[in-house]
Each structure stands twice: as C-alpha cells, then as structure tokens.
Design a protein around this motif. Structure first.
Motif, mmCIF file in Angstrom:
data_model
loop_
_atom_site.group_PDB
_atom_site.id
_atom_site.type_symbol
_atom_site.label_atom_id
_atom_site.label_comp_id
_atom_site.label_asym_id
_atom_site.label_seq_id
_atom_site.Cartn_x
_atom_site.Cartn_y
_atom_site.Cartn_z
ATOM 1 N N ARG A 158 0.830 -1.196 0.000
ATOM 2 C CA ARG A 158 0.000 0.000 0.000
ATOM 3 C C ARG A 158 0.871 1.256 0.000
ATOM 4 O O ARG A 158 0.569 2.253 -0.662
ATOM 5 N N ASP A 218 1.998 1.929 -3.402
ATOM 6 C CA ASP A 218 0.959 2.587 -4.198
ATOM 7 C C ASP A 218 0.952 4.093 -3.949
ATOM 8 O O ASP A 218 0.617 4.879 -4.839
ATOM 9 N N ASP A 256 2.658 -3.702 -13.560
ATOM 10 C CA ASP A 256 2.430 -2.310 -13.957
ATOM 11 C C ASP A 256 2.863 -2.035 -15.393
ATOM 12 O O ASP A 256 2.198 -1.289 -16.125
ATOM 13 N N ALA A 290 4.296 3.126 -10.469
ATOM 14 C CA ALA A 290 3.033 3.166 -9.718
ATOM 15 C C ALA A 290 2.077 4.163 -10.356
ATOM 16 O O ALA A 290 2.429 5.343 -10.505
ATOM 17 N N GLU A 339 -4.697 1.184 -9.929
ATOM 18 C CA GLU A 339 -4.415 1.955 -8.724
ATOM 19 C C GLU A 339 -4.272 1.069 -7.493
ATOM 20 O O GLU A 339 -3.572 1.415 -6.549
ATOM 21 N N ASP A 340 -4.950 -0.072 -7.467
ATOM 22 C CA ASP A 340 -4.931 -0.938 -6.293
ATOM 23 C C ASP A 340 -4.168 -2.236 -6.539
ATOM 24 O O ASP A 340 -4.229 -3.156 -5.728
#
Length: 393
Positions: free
Chosen positions: A19, A22, A76, A141, A306-307
């Motif tokens: 997290r 991110d 990604d 990211a 995004e997650d």
C-alpha cells in the motif's frame, strides 16, 4: 524458529508495504527495503547471541517484499497479454538468484570463508540492489505517476475523490468470492511447496539412511536441483499457459505436488531413498515455477491499476501463511509422527486443486490468443471475398 518468525513478520508487513508503494511509488520502496536487507545482513554478522539473530531475522521480514514488489512492477509495465509470461520470467529470475547464491556459498565455503564474511557479502549485494533501483529503476506506480503529472500541471489532486484505499480494496475482496477462493487455493498450494522446502534438510540428514559425512554434500545437491526445477517451471510456464491456459498450468503444478507428497505419505517406514526423495523435491520446485506466477497473473487481472500493489500484497499474505504457519505446524507434527505429517500435507494441494477449479477466472491468455487468431482469419477471409467480388466475370 528463525525461518518461521521471518515469514510471520512478512505476513503482516507485506500488505502495508504494497500500500505504501501505491502511495509513495515503487522506486523509493525498492530502495528502502534493499537498504533494510543490507542493514540486517550486517546485523547478522555482528550478532553475538541467538536473540540478536532472531531480532535481525524479524527485521528482515519487515522488508521482505523484494520479489512480490517486483511482481507488482512487472504487472504495472506489461500489457495483459504478456503479463503471465513476464511474471513467470521474474519468478524464474528469483530461482536463478537462489541457485547462484547456493553455488557461490559452496565455492566460498570451500575457500575457507566464514559465515560472518558471507553475511557482509550479502549486505554488499543488497546495497548494490538499492543503488541499481535508485539510479536505473523507473517509477511505475499509477498513483505516483498521476501525482507527478498533476504537479507539473499545477493541479490539486488532493481535492479529488479518493476511489481507492485499503477499505475499498477489502470491499472488493468481500464482493468477489472468486478472488477469495483463489486466495485460499494459492495459500494451500504454496503450503505444500514450503513444507518440502523447509523439511528437506532434516529429511536428507536423518531419514534417508545416509552417512553423516555424505548427508551435507548430498543435501547441497538436493537444494541445487530444487532451485533448478523452479527455474525450469518458470521457463515452461509461458508456452504451457499459451496452449492450455493458466488454470490448467496451475493444476499441472498441483498434480506434481500430489504425486511427490503421496509417495512420501505412503512410505511404510519413513526412511526414503535419497534419489527418489530428491526427485520429489524437483517436482515441488516445478510446481512452484508453474503455479506461483499463474496465481499472481489472475490476481493482477482482478485488480485495478491503482490498487494492484495492494491486491498483490494481500496475495502475499497467502504466500507468507503458506511458508510460515503451515511449515511451523507441520514441523511439530513431523517430530511427533512423520507419517501423519505427510498425510496431512497431502491435503494441502488437494484443497488447492478444489479452490482453483471452483472460481470463474478472468479471460485467460490462451483464449485471448485464440480470439485474436480467429478475428484475423475472419478479416483475411473478408478481404479475400472483397477482392474476389471485384474481379470481373
């Protein structure tokens, strides 16, 4: 205990780190965890007590997401059609690193290096990894990239509605039963693999009827072949998934594990033939090379860009559970009754198979390729018909 505490700490720290990646970006996260590893290696070398070793082992577990974060970066930067193959190659690179590290350890050990010197060498490699990440790794990211672009345009992104986050990610998981079932299958599949990996040393030394002088040498070969099998599985997973699909590839890996554990569970006296047991370790290495990247590919397909880091971090919880709690429990059961321990371990890949069959997985790579070929053929036929219709009779 040292291996278990590493995985247990990793169990809780992995989703937090994903997290964080991110939020602040993949690049600074990779630099921080690499420097953490370097510091822990130095701490190992300078430790004078068992408690100190356990402390630095736990601290290394805090940042033990080098490979999982690499999977996130790979997801990604690669398009969906190439993602399974890229994740497989990355998993193979991890196995190659393990393979090379074991060989280097054997060579330096023969040259008279002590374990403290090897720890300082590990710190050097980790520091070099941090420098490579700092100077050569590009940020991937999505949130971090969006913030950088917004800053260059003088936009206030903090006022935008927050559509992602830990709470929303948990809500997505609760709504998606397929993801939960696949998470359980991933955990139990890795549990069977880690049991073989964690118990190999004790079994080769104590349950293969080998002389103490030969056991250590032969165990080194078992570990080498185990890691080489992981590399092999990671190499062949791409062609196999293209032909049969990722789901079938996972089943092939799980079948290898069932066969290997089944042989050990049906052994009547608990004394194994060294070569057959090593072959079983090879099968489990192939299982990890096939199943691990395929599971992660499915996870990346369920997550938004995004997650994605958070989702893969949650799957890393399954990785840590399989490699820590299961192995710790199985170790105690093995000391009590090794036959019962093998029978219980046989349940793990069976549960993994069931949990992989049940979910309706996203559209698989081989289906996408088939659809592309079908559309290309239809377009070619259409063009041919158009040309034929224009030819005067």
């Amino acid at each position: 205990n040292a291996l278990a505490i590493f995985n247990i700490v990793q169990l809780f720290s992995s989703p937090i780190w994903h997290r964080i990646s991110d939020k602040i970006g993949r690049k600074p996260s990779m630099v921080i965890i690499s420097l953490n590893y370097a510091g822990c290696f130095v701490g190992f070398a300078l430790s004078t007590s068992y408690g100190g070793i356990l402390f630095f082992r736990a601290l290394s577990g805090v940042g033990a997401i080098y490979a999982p974060l690499g999977n996130t970066i790979c997801a990604d930067i690669t398009p969906m059609r190439q993602r399974a193959k890229a994740l497989a190659y990355l998993n193979g690179a991890c196995w190659v690193g393990c393979f090379a590290g074991i060989i280097l350890n054997m060579i330096l050990g023969k040259m008279g290096w002590e374990w403290k010197q090897l720890m300082f060498l590990g710190a050097f490699f980790s520091f070099m990894g941090a420098m490579v990440s700092l100077f050569f790794l590009r940020e991937s990211a999505p949130i971090r990239i969006a913030r950088t672009e917004a800053d260059s345009l003088s936009l206030d992104v903090n006022s935008a509605p927050k559509e992602s986050g830990f709470v929303s990610t948990i809500k997505v998981i609760r709504k998606n039963k397929n993801l939960m079932i696949m998470f359980i299958g991933y955990t139990f599949t890795l549990g069977s693999h880690s049991f073989f990996q964690g118990m190999a040393g004790g079994i080769v030394n104590n349950h293969c009827g080998l002389d103490s002088d030969d056991a250590g040498y032969l165990y080194s070969w078992t570990v080498l072949l185990f890691n080489a099998a992981g590399v092999l599985g990671s190499v062949i997973v791409g062609p196999l998934s293209k032909k049969f699909g990722e789901k079938m590839v996972i089943h092939i890996g799980q079948a290898c594990s069932v066969f290997a554990i089944g042989y050990c569970a049906t052994d009547p006296d608990g004394v194994f033939n060294y070569y057959i047991y090593t072959f079983c370790c090879v099968l489990n290495g192939i299982q990890d090379g096939l199943a691990h990247p395929s599971f992660l590919h499915f996870c990346s397909e369920w997550s938004s860009p995004e997650d994605r880091g958070m989702m893969l971090g949650l799957f890393q919880i399954g990785n840590s559970l399989g490699r820590s709690v299961f192995m710790l429990v199985q170790g105690y059961i093995f000391d009590w009754d090794n036959h019962v321990s093998w029978v219980i371990a046989l349940i793990y890949p069976v549960i993994g198979i069931i949990c992989t069959i049940v979910p309706q997985v996203p559209l698989e790579r081989h289906q996408i390729e088939a659809e592309i070929r079908k559309r290309a053929a239809e377009q070619e036929d259409s063009n041919l018909d158009r040309v034929v219709s224009q030819v005067p009779v």
